[in-house]
Each structure stands twice: as C-alpha cells, then as structure tokens.
Design a protein around this motif. Sequence first.
Motif, mmCIF file in Angstrom:
data_model
loop_
_atom_site.group_PDB
_atom_site.id
_atom_site.type_symbol
_atom_site.label_atom_id
_atom_site.label_comp_id
_atom_site.label_asym_id
_atom_site.label_seq_id
_atom_site.Cartn_x
_atom_site.Cartn_y
_atom_site.Cartn_z
ATOM 1 N N SER A 1 -1.199 27.064 -21.580
ATOM 2 C CA SER A 1 -1.253 25.722 -22.181
ATOM 3 C C SER A 1 -2.636 25.109 -22.024
ATOM 4 N N PRO A 2 -3.137 24.409 -23.040
ATOM 5 C CA PRO A 2 -4.435 23.715 -22.922
ATOM 6 C C PRO A 2 -4.435 22.652 -21.828
ATOM 7 N N LEU A 3 -3.240 22.228 -21.389
ATOM 8 C CA LEU A 3 -3.154 21.231 -20.332
ATOM 9 C C LEU A 3 -3.340 21.840 -18.942
ATOM 10 N N PHE A 4 -3.202 23.161 -18.823
ATOM 11 C CA PHE A 4 -3.268 23.774 -17.498
ATOM 12 C C PHE A 4 -4.608 23.530 -16.792
ATOM 13 N N PRO A 5 -5.773 23.729 -17.440
ATOM 14 C CA PRO A 5 -7.038 23.462 -16.743
ATOM 15 C C PRO A 5 -7.170 22.013 -16.283
ATOM 16 N N VAL A 6 -6.652 21.077 -17.082
ATOM 17 C CA VAL A 6 -6.711 19.665 -16.703
ATOM 18 C C VAL A 6 -5.851 19.427 -15.470
ATOM 19 N N PHE A 7 -4.613 19.927 -15.510
ATOM 20 C CA PHE A 7 -3.711 19.785 -14.358
ATOM 21 C C PHE A 7 -4.319 20.420 -13.118
ATOM 22 N N ASN B 1 -10.631 5.586 -15.014
ATOM 23 C CA ASN B 1 -11.378 6.596 -15.770
ATOM 24 C C ASN B 1 -10.469 7.730 -16.215
ATOM 25 N N HIS B 2 -9.551 8.120 -15.347
ATOM 26 C CA HIS B 2 -8.631 9.197 -15.690
ATOM 27 C C HIS B 2 -7.606 8.749 -16.734
ATOM 28 N N VAL B 3 -7.136 7.521 -16.606
ATOM 29 C CA VAL B 3 -6.141 7.011 -17.557
ATOM 30 C C VAL B 3 -6.754 6.800 -18.938
ATOM 31 N N LEU B 4 -7.951 6.213 -18.978
ATOM 32 C CA LEU B 4 -8.545 5.810 -20.256
ATOM 33 C C LEU B 4 -9.355 6.913 -20.931
ATOM 34 N N TYR B 5 -9.821 7.900 -20.167
ATOM 35 C CA TYR B 5 -10.704 8.911 -20.760
ATOM 36 C C TYR B 5 -10.188 10.344 -20.551
ATOM 37 N N VAL B 6 -9.831 10.689 -19.322
ATOM 38 C CA VAL B 6 -9.382 12.064 -19.063
ATOM 39 C C VAL B 6 -8.038 12.326 -19.725
ATOM 40 N N LEU B 7 -7.100 11.393 -19.591
ATOM 41 C CA LEU B 7 -5.763 11.591 -20.168
ATOM 42 C C LEU B 7 -5.795 11.709 -21.689
ATOM 43 N N ALA C 1 -8.256 12.684 -23.566
ATOM 44 C CA ALA C 1 -8.915 13.955 -23.877
ATOM 45 C C ALA C 1 -7.954 15.114 -23.652
ATOM 46 N N ALA C 2 -7.150 15.022 -22.605
ATOM 47 C CA ALA C 2 -6.177 16.082 -22.319
ATOM 48 C C ALA C 2 -5.117 16.162 -23.403
ATOM 49 N N VAL C 3 -4.643 14.999 -23.861
ATOM 50 C CA VAL C 3 -3.633 14.972 -24.930
ATOM 51 C C VAL C 3 -4.202 15.557 -26.217
ATOM 52 N N GLY C 4 -5.443 15.169 -26.542
ATOM 53 C CA GLY C 4 -6.082 15.717 -27.732
ATOM 54 C C GLY C 4 -6.249 17.229 -27.636
ATOM 55 N N GLN C 5 -6.598 17.693 -26.445
ATOM 56 C CA GLN C 5 -6.739 19.130 -26.229
ATOM 57 C C GLN C 5 -5.389 19.834 -26.407
ATOM 58 N N TRP C 6 -4.345 19.198 -25.921
ATOM 59 C CA TRP C 6 -3.001 19.773 -26.017
ATOM 60 C C TRP C 6 -2.535 19.855 -27.471
ATOM 61 N N VAL C 7 -2.897 18.838 -28.275
ATOM 62 C CA VAL C 7 -2.454 18.778 -29.668
ATOM 63 C C VAL C 7 -3.248 19.752 -30.545
ATOM 64 N N TRP C 8 -4.572 19.780 -30.361
ATOM 65 C CA TRP C 8 -5.421 20.503 -31.312
ATOM 66 C C TRP C 8 -5.929 21.863 -30.826
ATOM 67 N N THR C 9 -5.844 22.116 -29.527
ATOM 68 C CA THR C 9 -6.371 23.381 -29.017
ATOM 69 C C THR C 9 -5.257 24.421 -28.919
ATOM 70 N N PRO C 10 -5.472 25.618 -29.439
ATOM 71 C CA PRO C 10 -4.443 26.665 -29.336
ATOM 72 C C PRO C 10 -4.284 27.130 -27.892
ATOM 73 N N PRO C 11 -3.176 27.774 -27.573
ATOM 74 C CA PRO C 11 -2.988 28.306 -26.214
ATOM 75 C C PRO C 11 -4.107 29.264 -25.827
ATOM 76 N N THR C 12 -4.410 29.312 -24.562
ATOM 77 C CA THR C 12 -5.465 30.199 -24.063
ATOM 78 C C THR C 12 -5.007 31.653 -24.124
ATOM 79 N N PRO C 13 -5.768 32.534 -24.772
ATOM 80 C CA PRO C 13 -5.409 33.962 -24.756
ATOM 81 C C PRO C 13 -5.479 34.501 -23.327
ATOM 82 N N LEU C 14 -4.448 35.209 -22.919
ATOM 83 C CA LEU C 14 -4.385 35.752 -21.563
ATOM 84 C C LEU C 14 -4.464 37.278 -21.628
#
Length: 311
Positions: free
Chosen positions: A54-60, A112-118, A120-133
């Motif tokens: 998931s694109p959210l994994f690096p953020v988490f 900063n995390h609520v207004l900018y990191v979060l 960005a993470a949501v946008g990454q989750w919506v538009w970025t494909p899953p990471t090839p493993l």
Amino acid sequence: MSVDSLIIDFGKILLSNVTESVGVLAQNSTSKSSTRLLQPLWNLRLGREDFIASPLFPVFLSVSFYFSLCTPFMIADLLGSKLPWMQKYKIQPEKEVTLSQIFDTLNLTFWNHVLYVLPAAVGQWVWTPPTPLPELAPTFWEFVWQQVAALVVFDFQYYVWHWSHHKVRFLYKHIHAVHHRYHSPFVWVTQYLHPWELVTVGFLTTTNTWYFKCHPLTTWSYMLVSIIVSVEAHIGYEFPVAMHNWFPFGLVGGAPKHDMHHLKPMTNFQPFFNHWDKLFDTFCPFMKAGGIKTKALIDYERRHKEAKKNH
C-alpha cells in the motif's frame, strides 16, 4: 503409427520439457534466494503483501517510527535531574527542557502532520499504484551502498538549502527561524519546522532513492536511517556510542555539531557529514558532553574574536 498417437506423444514431450524448465527456474530462484543475506527479512512480507504494498505503508512506517524514537528522550528530558547518569551526557547541561517547551514543539509537529503529511498521504493512497514487491531481496551490497549514496546526496542538497535559508534574510525570517526558536535542541525540535521546510525535506528524502532505483526494502530502511540520524542530531546529548564516535577523521557531525549550529547559526550547515562545511569554511568545532569546550573550539572562538576586532 497414427496421427493421433504422434500428437499425443508430442504433447507429452512438450509438457515434460515445460515442467523441467519451470523446475530449473524455480531451483535457480531458490538458489538465488538462499545466497541473499536479507532474504529472510524480506520474506516477512509473505502473507502481508496487501498492507506492505500500500502507498500508505511508508507513511505509517516513518511516522510511527519517528514518534516511537522520540518518546524515550522526551521522558528523559522531563525527568531531568532524576536521571543523573544520563544528564552528564547533556551538551548544554544548564538548559532545562520544560513541559511548556514539549507542548509547544509537539503542537506544531501535530498540526504539520494533520495539515500537510496526512493530505499528502491520502493523495498518495488515491493516485499512487501499489508498490511492486519483487520476489528476491536486494543484495547486501546494494542495500548498503544505495543508502549511503542517498545520504550523501541529501547531505549536499540540504547543505545548499540550509546555507541559503541562513544567508537570505527573507528566507530565514519567514521560514527557517521557526526551527531556531530553541538555542538548545531537544528531541522534538527535530521536526519543529515551518511547513515549507517540512515539505522540502520530506520531498528530498523521498525522491533520493529514485535515482538509484532502490529495492523497496532499501528505500524503507533509508527512511528509517534518515530519521535516526536527524533525531540523533537534535537530542542534545552526546553519548559514547553516538554515531559521530564511530567514524574516523571527524567524518560525521552528530548532536554536538548541531547543538553548536543552534548556538552559532552561521556555522555547521551540513546535517550528517562534515566535508562540505570544512571545504567552504562554515565548520565550527563543538562542545562535548557536559558543556566542555574542546581546544579546537577555544581556538576557533579566539580567532574569530580577533578577526572582529581587526575589522
């Protein structure tokens, strides 16, 4: 022999060859896996691919690791004199970390995390494909040199960014001055940043591994190493096991160097290493644990005091 018999025999031969080829490929793959030191670690992904890809994994991973790493140092700062065995390693021992300072730095970090990191993470989750493993882990050599290379690249990038945000008054006043509110760093000052600095540093850290086409395991490890180095630079303590004591020739700066940057803001711009600061004459020697000035620092201050008098 009938045509049907020939077709059947040909099919059996073809199937046998395919099966043998697949077996050889599987054997080669297993052989490669068994020779890679990091393969057991990479195999931990098995059964967890949906979460890890998931694109959210690096953020988490990075956010949870950052807060987990900072919390023990925050507790040590608040206990203060109740931990004399730890306080003797404080670089500026006369500077007490207060509860109000903790709340101030955590408040900015949280927003900063609520207004900018979060977002960005949501946008990454919506538009970025899953990471090839990939099936195989990186080789140990790739794992090491690519992380070192990414750190060296970031070190130069941030040196230029940092230097310019001190030299250009507008940039310092409206952006970087936020980070310099505290002359004695403590752990939560690491990300006590203006949003522009947070976004810039995050972007550089994230994209540097792209240049080397790193394996996901290498990329995620680099993220954690970057966090460790950044946090260690801001903790305000110099421990005997600190990273700058691992390397010869003063290659790495660490917490003492960055403490001196907060005391003398026109020096020590480089975040990890020392070579650019020394090359461009922005290096300042630093204090040791307990606020002890080294001979190099005393000589440095004497030279600069005399230079001011001559001007």
